[in-house]
Design a protein around this motif. Structure first.
Motif, PDB file in Angstrom:
ATOM      1  N   ASP A  73       0.237   1.290 -10.786  1.00  0.00           N
ATOM      2  CA  ASP A  73      -0.595   1.675  -9.643  1.00  0.00           C
ATOM      3  C   ASP A  73       0.176   1.591  -8.333  1.00  0.00           C
ATOM      4  OD1 ASP A  73      -2.742   2.073 -11.348  1.00  0.00           O
ATOM      5  OD2 ASP A  73      -3.667   0.124 -10.912  1.00  0.00           O
ATOM      6  N   GLN A  74       1.025   0.560  -8.204  1.00  0.00           N
ATOM      7  CA  GLN A  74       1.782   0.366  -6.964  1.00  0.00           C
ATOM      8  C   GLN A  74       2.763   1.512  -6.737  1.00  0.00           C
ATOM      9  OE1 GLN A  74       1.333  -1.783  -9.480  1.00  0.00           O
ATOM     10  NE2 GLN A  74       1.077  -3.885  -8.740  1.00  0.00           N
ATOM     11  N   HIS A  75       3.491   1.905  -7.777  1.00  0.00           N
ATOM     12  CA  HIS A  75       4.455   3.001  -7.663  1.00  0.00           C
ATOM     13  C   HIS A  75       3.723   4.318  -7.419  1.00  0.00           C
ATOM     14  CE1 HIS A  75       7.067   6.202  -9.408  1.00  0.00           C
ATOM     15  NE2 HIS A  75       7.925   5.642  -8.588  1.00  0.00           N
ATOM     16  N   GLN A  76       2.637   4.543  -8.128  1.00  0.00           N
ATOM     17  CA  GLN A  76       1.892   5.788  -7.965  1.00  0.00           C
ATOM     18  C   GLN A  76       1.305   5.916  -6.559  1.00  0.00           C
ATOM     19  OE1 GLN A  76       1.803   8.530  -9.980  1.00  0.00           O
ATOM     20  NE2 GLN A  76       3.434   7.353 -10.975  1.00  0.00           N
ATOM     21  N   ALA A  77       0.948   4.789  -5.931  1.00  0.00           N
ATOM     22  CA  ALA A  77       0.463   4.825  -4.547  1.00  0.00           C
ATOM     23  C   ALA A  77       1.570   5.303  -3.606  1.00  0.00           C
ATOM     24  CB  ALA A  77      -0.043   3.443  -4.132  1.00  0.00           C
ATOM     25  N   VAL A  78       2.808   4.861  -3.841  1.00  0.00           N
ATOM     26  CA  VAL A  78       3.934   5.308  -3.006  1.00  0.00           C
ATOM     27  C   VAL A  78       4.201   6.788  -3.252  1.00  0.00           C
ATOM     28  CG1 VAL A  78       6.358   4.975  -2.407  1.00  0.00           C
ATOM     29  CG2 VAL A  78       4.931   2.991  -2.947  1.00  0.00           C
ATOM     30  N   VAL A  79       4.171   7.214  -4.508  1.00  0.00           N
ATOM     31  CA  VAL A  79       4.372   8.633  -4.832  1.00  0.00           C
ATOM     32  C   VAL A  79       3.315   9.481  -4.122  1.00  0.00           C
ATOM     33  CG1 VAL A  79       4.312  10.345  -6.697  1.00  0.00           C
ATOM     34  CG2 VAL A  79       5.534   8.181  -7.027  1.00  0.00           C
ATOM     35  N   SER A  80       2.082   9.029  -4.133  1.00  0.00           N
ATOM     36  CA  SER A  80       1.000   9.765  -3.444  1.00  0.00           C
ATOM     37  C   SER A  80       1.288   9.879  -1.951  1.00  0.00           C
ATOM     38  CB  SER A  80      -0.342   9.073  -3.660  1.00  0.00           C
ATOM     39  OG  SER A  80      -0.726   9.190  -4.999  1.00  0.00           O
ATOM     40  N   TYR A  81       1.760   8.790  -1.346  1.00  0.00           N
ATOM     41  CA  TYR A  81       2.105   8.835   0.075  1.00  0.00           C
ATOM     42  C   TYR A  81       3.226   9.846   0.316  1.00  0.00           C
ATOM     43  CZ  TYR A  81       4.050   7.794   4.584  1.00  0.00           C
ATOM     44  OH  TYR A  81       4.531   7.931   5.866  1.00  0.00           O
ATOM     45  N   LEU A  82       4.279   9.793  -0.500  1.00  0.00           N
ATOM     46  CA  LEU A  82       5.411  10.708  -0.314  1.00  0.00           C
ATOM     47  C   LEU A  82       4.970  12.165  -0.451  1.00  0.00           C
ATOM     48  CD1 LEU A  82       8.142   8.715  -2.255  1.00  0.00           C
ATOM     49  CD2 LEU A  82       7.965   8.990   0.225  1.00  0.00           C
ATOM     50  N   LYS A  83       4.103  12.439  -1.397  1.00  0.00           N
ATOM     51  CA  LYS A  83       3.580  13.806  -1.541  1.00  0.00           C
ATOM     52  C   LYS A  83       2.756  14.196  -0.324  1.00  0.00           C
ATOM     53  CE  LYS A  83       3.531  14.039  -6.575  1.00  0.00           C
ATOM     54  NZ  LYS A  83       2.688  14.096  -7.798  1.00  0.00           N
ATOM     55  N   SER A  84       1.983  13.254   0.207  1.00  0.00           N
ATOM     56  CA  SER A  84       1.116  13.566   1.351  1.00  0.00           C
ATOM     57  C   SER A  84       1.908  13.880   2.620  1.00  0.00           C
ATOM     58  CB  SER A  84       0.144  12.414   1.615  1.00  0.00           C
ATOM     59  OG  SER A  84       0.779  11.328   2.269  1.00  0.00           O
ATOM     60  N   ILE A  85       3.140  13.363   2.714  1.00  0.00           N
ATOM     61  CA  ILE A  85       3.946  13.635   3.913  1.00  0.00           C
ATOM     62  C   ILE A  85       4.873  14.829   3.730  1.00  0.00           C
ATOM     63  CG2 ILE A  85       3.835  11.249   4.713  1.00  0.00           C
ATOM     64  CD1 ILE A  85       6.841  10.985   3.804  1.00  0.00           C
TER      65      ILE A  85
END
Length: 101
Positions: A73-85
Motif C-alpha cells: 500500500d505504501q509503494h502504491q500510494a507513491v506510484v499514485s502520486y507520481l502518476k498524478s503529477i
C-alpha cells in the motif's frame, strides 16, 4: 542482496518541486517497509538519459523484500502520486548482487 533500479519520465508540465516531493516520498519508504537496506533517488544530469529525468535505486535484503515492496500500500500510494503529477513512463531493472571473493 537485490538491486532495484528505476528511471522515470514526466510530462513537460511536471515541476521540479513535484518531482522533489516524489523523491522524498520514495526515500521515506525505507522507514515504512521491511527489507530495504538503502534507497536513493535524485534528478538525472546525464545527456544520455533518453528523456528519463529521475532515477531511483533500492537495495533489498532478498527477493522476498522486493516482491513485498511493489504491491505494498505504501509503494502504491507513491506510484499514485507520481502518476498524478505527470509520470508518463518508467524503466526498471532488478538484479541480484553477487559477492565476489
Amino acid at each position: 542482496m537485490i538491486e532495484h533500479i528505476v528511471l522515470f519520465k514526466f510530462k513537460d508540465e511536471t515541476t521540479n518541486e513535484q518531482k522533489e516531493e516524489g523523491m522524498k516520498r520514495l526515500r521515506h519508504l525505507k522507514l515504512e517497509l521491511p527489507g530495504i537496506l538503502d534507497i536513493q533517488s535524485n534528478h538525472n544530469f546525464s545527456d544520455r538519459s533518453k528523456g528519463y529525468e529521475m532515477g531511483l535505486t533500492v537495495r533489498f535484503t532478498d527477493k522476498a523484500a522486493l516482491e513485498n515492496y511493489g504491491p505494498s500500500d505504501q509503494h502504491q500510494a507513491v506510484v499514485s502520486y507520481l502518476k498524478s503529477i505527470g509520470m508518463v513512463d518508467t524503466l526498471a531493472v532488478d538484479f541480484e548482487i553477487s559477492e565476489e571473493k
